[in-house]
Design a protein around this motif. Structure first.
Motif, PDB file in Angstrom:
ATOM      1  N   ALA A 271       0.829  -1.207   0.000  1.00  0.00           N
ATOM      2  CA  ALA A 271       0.000   0.000   0.000  1.00  0.00           C
ATOM      3  C   ALA A 271       0.865   1.259   0.000  1.00  0.00           C
ATOM      4  O   ALA A 271       0.533   2.254  -0.651  1.00  0.00           O
ATOM      5  N   LEU A 272       1.973   1.215   0.733  1.00  0.00           N
ATOM      6  CA  LEU A 272       2.901   2.351   0.718  1.00  0.00           C
ATOM      7  C   LEU A 272       3.438   2.583  -0.692  1.00  0.00           C
ATOM      8  O   LEU A 272       3.518   3.720  -1.170  1.00  0.00           O
ATOM      9  N   LEU A 273       3.810   1.501  -1.356  1.00  0.00           N
ATOM     10  CA  LEU A 273       4.346   1.627  -2.711  1.00  0.00           C
ATOM     11  C   LEU A 273       3.298   2.193  -3.663  1.00  0.00           C
ATOM     12  O   LEU A 273       3.595   3.054  -4.501  1.00  0.00           O
ATOM     13  N   GLU A 274       2.090   1.721  -3.546  1.00  0.00           N
ATOM     14  CA  GLU A 274       1.056   2.103  -4.508  1.00  0.00           C
ATOM     15  C   GLU A 274       0.423   3.441  -4.165  1.00  0.00           C
ATOM     16  O   GLU A 274       0.040   4.199  -5.047  1.00  0.00           O
ATOM     17  N   GLY A 275       0.313   3.754  -2.869  1.00  0.00           N
ATOM     18  CA  GLY A 275      -0.435   4.937  -2.467  1.00  0.00           C
ATOM     19  C   GLY A 275       0.378   6.204  -2.404  1.00  0.00           C
ATOM     20  O   GLY A 275      -0.143   7.296  -2.615  1.00  0.00           O
ATOM     21  N   ARG A 276       1.670   6.084  -2.104  1.00  0.00           N
ATOM     22  CA  ARG A 276       2.462   7.297  -1.899  1.00  0.00           C
ATOM     23  C   ARG A 276       3.262   7.693  -3.132  1.00  0.00           C
ATOM     24  O   ARG A 276       3.780   8.783  -3.212  1.00  0.00           O
ATOM     25  N   GLY A 277       3.395   6.800  -4.070  1.00  0.00           N
ATOM     26  CA  GLY A 277       4.057   7.137  -5.329  1.00  0.00           C
ATOM     27  C   GLY A 277       5.418   7.755  -5.140  1.00  0.00           C
ATOM     28  O   GLY A 277       6.253   7.248  -4.413  1.00  0.00           O
ATOM     29  N   GLN A 278       5.625   8.898  -5.784  1.00  0.00           N
ATOM     30  CA  GLN A 278       6.934   9.536  -5.774  1.00  0.00           C
ATOM     31  C   GLN A 278       7.304  10.126  -4.419  1.00  0.00           C
ATOM     32  O   GLN A 278       8.395  10.623  -4.234  1.00  0.00           O
ATOM     33  N   ARG A 287      14.003  -0.516   0.714  1.00  0.00           N
ATOM     34  CA  ARG A 287      13.745  -1.291   1.926  1.00  0.00           C
ATOM     35  C   ARG A 287      12.416  -2.024   1.854  1.00  0.00           C
ATOM     36  O   ARG A 287      12.272  -3.137   2.352  1.00  0.00           O
ATOM     37  N   ILE A 288      11.426  -1.402   1.219  1.00  0.00           N
ATOM     38  CA  ILE A 288      10.125  -2.069   1.060  1.00  0.00           C
ATOM     39  C   ILE A 288      10.280  -3.296   0.173  1.00  0.00           C
ATOM     40  O   ILE A 288       9.819  -4.400   0.513  1.00  0.00           O
TER      41      ILE A 288
END
Length: 838
Positions: A271-278, A287-288
C-alpha cells in the motif's frame, strides 16, 4: 515694505523649514526601511520556520519541498530593506545576512539528509555543493554540523563524523539533534550500548524526534526484544509517528523478520508503494522491496523473492546494502563466493550494520568454517537471536558443547519461538549427558511435532539431523543413518545430512565397499554445496585412500578454484595431479598468483614435481625436509620413502615407511576411518630389497590385515598378498615356492592384472627355469604397467640371454633406462646394456 525687502525674509523661512523637511524625509525613509526590513525578516523567518518544521515530520517529501523553497527563496529585498538591515545590525541584532547564512546551513542539511538518510543519490552533487557553501559561510551553525556529520557517516568515516560533532558548542550539545547524531556515530563505530544511551537521551530532550525514536526501537529489536519493539512501533505509528513512513516500514520489516502477521505487513508495504508514489525516497522503496523479498524467500517462492530483491537494487542503485537480498538467495543456492563478495562490500559500506556481519558468519558456516564464523560473530557487541543461533551451531560443530548450550540458552531468552534454537539447545544438553532419557525423548518428539502459531522452524530438516546426532553419540549408527535419510526426504538438498551419511559409511568398514558408499554421499553433499570444506576434505581423503586420484581432484576443485587452500589439501591435490600425470597443474598449486601453503608444504610440492620429472637428486632434499617437518602426515613420509626406494636406498626408505606406519595409526584414530596399510606395504618392499625376507613377510602380513580394515581399494590387499608371495619366493626353499605361488594366485583373484603378482609369478617361473612362462609374465607386466621400469628390466634381462631375442631384450632395457634414468631400475638397465653386472 518693498518687494525687494520681502524676498530675503521669505528665503530665510524656507531655509528654516529645510531641516524639518529633511527630518521628515529621513523619518519616512527610516519607516519605509523598517517596514521593508520587517517584511523581509518575516519572510525569511517564515521560510526558515517552514523548512525547519518540515524536517520534524521525518519524511522525504517534506525535504523535497524544503529543498525547492530554500534553493530559491522568495524574500522581499532592496535598498530600503538593506538599509533597515544595516540599522538593525548596528545595534547588535541579527539581520538579514544572519538569516541568509541560516538558510545556507539549513539547505545543506536538507540536501544531505536526502542523500544520507533517504538514499537520493541523484542529489549527491547538489548536497556536497550546498555543504561546502554552508561550511564557508555558516560553519558553526547546528544545521551545518548536522549536515557535515551525516555526510561523513554516509561516506563511511565515523571518526571524521565524531570530529564534526566535537565542534558543537555547549548549547548545541544539549539538543536532541546532537544526541541523535551521537547515537548514529556510536552505532557506525559498533558501540551499540553508547548508541542506545544517546538515542534515549535524544528522545528525552525531544520526545517528538522521530528519527531518534525509530532508532531506539530498532536497537531494542536488535537486542532480541521483538515483542517490546513491536509494541513500541505500534505506539509510535499510532501517535506522533502516524505519518512517519520509516516507522511504518521498520515495523513491517520486523513483523516479517519474526513471522508475526507477516502477510498483513506485506499488504501495508504494498500500500505504501502504490499509495504514496513519488513521495517515497529511493532508500524507502528499496527497503520495502527488500522486505517483500524476505517474505517470499521465507516461503520458498524464490522467483518472487529474486524479483523483489532486483527491484530493491533498482530503487537504490550502487547501494551495496540492497544487494544483500540477492546474496541471501545466492546462499540458498550455495553460490557462496558471490554471496560473500556482496556481503563484504555491504559491510564495508555500512560497517556498523550487524546484519551484514551475521550473514558473513552464516557464509563461513556454510563453508564448514566454524572458527571463521565465530571470528565474524565476535564483532557483534550485542548479538540478536540469529547471531546467537549461528554461534551456538559453530560451537557444536567444534565440539564445545558447554559454550554452545550457554549461547543457545541466551538465544532462548531472546526468542523462545524459534524452534531451531530450542532443538539445538536440547541436543547440546544431551551431548553433555544431561537428563539423557528425557532429552532424547524430546528430540525424538520434535521430529513429528508441527510448529505452533507462535513458533517457527527455519531449517525443516534440523529435527531429524539433531536426533540423528544424538543417536550417533549413543552409538546407534544404523538408527542415525535412518534419521539422516529421513532428513533428506524432508529437504532433499540438505548437504549436511549427505555429509553425515558419508562419514557414517566411511566408518562402517564391515560393509561391502565402504569407500564407494561413502563417496556416493560425499559427492551428493558437494553437488549441493561444493564449497563445504569438511565434505571436500572427507571426500578427497576417502578418494586418496581408495587410490582414485581423479576423485580427489573433483572433490577439491572448488577449493582449488579459490586460489587458496589449506596446506594439507594442497599436498593432497599435488599427489593427485602427479598420479594423473598432470605435472603442470601440480606446479600451479605453488604459483606466484596463488596464496602459498606453509614452507614445508611448498617444498613438498616442489619435491613431488621434481620426482615426477625424473629429477631425483633435486627432489630428495626437498622431500627429506618436508618429511622432517611434517612428521604427522603419513603421505609425506611415503613420498620420501618411495623416492629413496626408487633411488636404490632401500634401507633408508624402510625408516620412512615405518614412520608412515606410526603416523598412519594416529591418523586412523583421529579420522576414525580405518587403518593405514601403505606404510607397512612400503616397508615390505624395502625389506625385500635388502634381503630381509622374514621381516618383509611380516610387514606385508600387517599391510594385508590393515587393508582389510580400511577404506583402501582391494588392490592394496592384493599387493600385500603379492609381496608376501615374493618374500616367500626369495627365501629359496621349496616350501617357500609353494607358499609364494598360493599367495600370488590369491592376489590375482582380487586384482586380475596386479603388476606385483604378475611380477612374482614371473620370478617364480624364472627360478623354476620356465623361461617362456617368465617372459610371458614379464611381458604382461609391461602391458598392464607400461611406466613401471622394473617390468621392462626383468623382461629385457631374459630376452637378452637368447641371441634370437637379444635385440628385443636390448630394447626393453633401453626402455627401463629411459623410464627411470636416475632410479635403481634405470641404473641397472644401463649397467646391463654396458655389459656389466646389474
Amino acid at each position: 515694505m518693498s518687494d525687494a525687502a520681502a524676498a530675503p525674509r521669505e528665503g530665510s523661512s524656507v531655509l528654516r523649514l529645510l531641516p524639518l523637511v529633511v527630518g521628515v524625509l529621513v523619518l519616512l525613509v527610516a519607516l519605509a526601511s523598517a517596514w521593508r526590513y520587517r517584511a523581509a525578516s518575516l519572510a525569511w523567518d517564515d521560510l526558515l520556520d517552514g523548512a525547519t518544521a518540515a524536517l520534524a515530520d521525518g519524511n522525504y517529501a517534506s525535504r523535497v519541498a524544503a529543498s525547492a523553497a530554500l534553493e530559491a527563496p522568495e524574500v522581499p529585498d532592496g535598498p530600503l530593506a538593506r538599509l533597515g538591515n544595516a540599522l538593525i545590525e548596528a545595534v547588535g541584532r541579527d539581520g538579514l545576512d544572519a538569516r541568509a547564512r541560516a538558510r545556507k546551513a539549513l539547505l545543506a542539511r536538507v540536501e544531505v539528509e536526502r542523500v544520507a538518510l533517504f538514499g537520493d543519490r541523484a542529489r549527491d552533487e547538489a548536497a556536497r555543493a550546498a555543504l561546502l557553501e554552508a561550511r564557508n559561510q555558516a560553519p558553526r551553525l547546528l544545521d551545518t554540523v548536522v549536515a557535515s556529520t551525516l555526510m561523513a557517516l554516509d561516506d563511511g568515516h565515523p571518526d571524521q563524523a565524531q570530529t564534526e560533532l566535537a565542534t558543537l558548542d555547549e548549547a548545541q550539545r544539549t539538543t536532541a539533534d546532537a544526541a541523535w547524531l551521537e547515537a548514529l556515530v556510536a552505532l557506525a563505530a559498533g558501540h551499540r550500548n553508547d548508541a542506545n544511551r544517546a538515542a534515549r537521551e535524544a528522545t528525552q530532550l525531544d520526545e517528538r524526534h522521530l528519527f531518534a525514536r525509530d532508532l531506539l526501537i530498532e536497537l531494542r529489536a536488535n537486542r532480541g526484544d521483538y515483542t517490546g519493539a513491536l509494541e513500541d512501533y505500534d505506539t509510535l505509528v499510532g501517535g506522533i509517528g502516524r505519518d512517519h513512513v520509516d516507522a511504518h516500514i521498520d515495523r513491517a520489516r520486523l513483523q516479517i523478520r519474526v513471522n508475526k502477521t507477516a502477510e498483513d505487513a506485506v499488504d501495508r508495504l504494498r500500500a505504501l508503494l502504490e499509495g504514496r508514489g513519488q513521495a517515497l525516497a529511493p532508500a524507502q522503496r528499496a527497503r520495502i522491496h527488500d522486505s517483500i523479498g524476505r517474505y517470499y524467500a521465507r516461503r520458498d517462492d524464490l522467483a518472487s523473492a529474486r524479483s523483489a530483491y532486483e527491484a530493491a537494487m533498482k530503487a537504490a542503485p550502487g547501494d551495496a546494502r540492497y544487494s544483500t537480498g540477492l546474496a541471501r538467495l545466492d546462499m540458498r543456492a550455495y553460490q557462496l563466493d558471490s554471496a560473500e563478495a556482496v556481503l563484504r562490500e555491504a559491510h564495508a559500506a555500512e560497517p556498523g550494520a550487524v546484519q551484514h556481519v551475521v550473514q558473513l558468519a552464516r557464509v563461513r558456516l556454510l563453508r564448514g568454517d566454524a572458527p571463521g564464523a565465530l571470528e565474524w560473530l565476535r564483532k557483534v557487541e550485542k548479538p540478536d537471536v540469529e547471531a546467537l543461533l549461528l554461534k551456538g551451531q559453530a560451537h557444536l560443530e567444534l565440539g564445545d558443547r558447554r559454550t554452545a548450550e550457554e549461547t543457545l540458552t541466551e538465544a532462548l531468552h531472546q526468542d523462545g519461538g524459534l524452534l531451531d534454537v530450542r532443538i539445538l539447545h536440547t541436543l547440546a544438553n544431551y551431548l553433555q549427558g544431561r537428563r539423557p532419557t528425557s532429552t532424547l525423548a524430546d528430540l525424538r518428539a520434535r521430529r513429528e511435532a508441527k510448529p505452533k502459531d507462535n513458533e517457527r522452524l527455519e531449517d525443516p530438516a534440523l529435527p531429524f539431523r539433531a536426533f540423528a546426532q544424538a543417536l550417533e553419540h549413543k552409538g546407534d549408527d544404523k538408527g542415525a543413518a535412518a534419521e539422516y535419510a529421513a532428513a533428506l526426504v524432508v529437504e532433499p538438498r540438505d548437504f549436511r545430512a549427505h555429509f553425515a551419511l558419508c562419514a557414517l559409511a566411511a566408518r562402517d568398514l564391515q560393509a561391502e565397499d565402504p569407500a564407494r558408499r561413502a563417496l556416493k554421499h560425499c559427492r551428493a553433499a558437494l553437488d549441493i554445496n561444493p564449497h563445504h570444506l569438511p565434505a571436500a576434505r572427507l571426500a578427497s581423503f576417502v578418494s586418496e585412500m581408495y587410490d582414485d586420484a581423479g576423485a580427489v581432484v573433483a572433490a577439491l576443485f572448488p577449493v582449488l578454484a579459490r586460489r587458496s587452500e589449506p596446506a594439507d589439501l594442497a599436498r593432497r591435490a599435488a599427489r593427485a595431479y602427479v598420479a594423473l600425470g598432470q605435472i603442470e597443474n601440480a606446479e600451479k598449486l605453488i604459483a606466484p598468483d596463488r596464496e602459498p601453503p606453509d614452507a614445508a608444504s611448498t617444498g613438498y610440492v616442489q619435491g613431488l614435481v621434481a620426482a615426477a620429472k625424473g629429477e631425483l637428486e633435486r627432489a630428495q632434499p626437498l622431500l627429506y625436509a618436508a618429511a622432517d617437518a611434517l612428521t604427522d602426515d603419513p603421505w609425506v613420509q611415503l613420498s620420501h620413502a618411495d623416492l629413496l626406494l626408487r633411488m636404490d636406498r632401500a634401507r633408508e626408505a624402510g625408516t620412512y615407511y615405518r614412520r608412515a606406519m606410526s603416523a598412519g595409526d594416529e591418523l586412523s584414530r583421529a579420522q576414525r576411518f580405518g587403518a593405514f596399510p601403505r606404510g607397512a606395504l612400503g616397508a615390505a618392499r624395502a625389506d625385500l630389497e635388502v634381503r630381509e625376507w622374514s621381516r618383509a613377510r611380516e610387514a606385508a602380513r600387517i599391510a594385508e590385515e590393515r587393508a582389510r580394515d580400511s577404506l583402501s581399494h582391494p588392490r592394496v590387499r592384493a599387493e600385500a598378498l603379492a609381496l608376501q608371495g615374493q618374500a616367500w619366493l626369495a627365501s629359496g626353499s621349496r616350501r617357500g615356492r609353494r607358499n609364494a605361488e598360493s599367495l600370488l594366485r590369491r592376489a590375482l583373484k582380487l586384482e586380475t592384472d596386479l603388476p606385483a603378482a604378475l611380477m612374482g609369478l614371473g620370478m617364480l617361473a624364472k627360478v623354476e627355469r620356465r623361461t617362456e612362462d617368465a617372459i610371458e609374465r614379464f611381458r604382461r607386466v609391461t602391458r598392464v604397467a607400461p611406466d613401471d621400469p622394473e617390468g621392462h628390466f626383468r623382461l629385457g634381462e631374459l630376452l637378452r640371454a637368447d641371441d634370437a631375442t637379444a635385440a628385443a631384450g636390448r630394447e626393453a632395457l633401453e626402455k627401463a633406462a629411459k623410464l627411470d634414468p636416475q632410479g635403481q631400475w634405470g641404473v641397472r638397465a644401463r649397467r646391463a646394456l654396458q655389459g656389466r653386472s646389474p
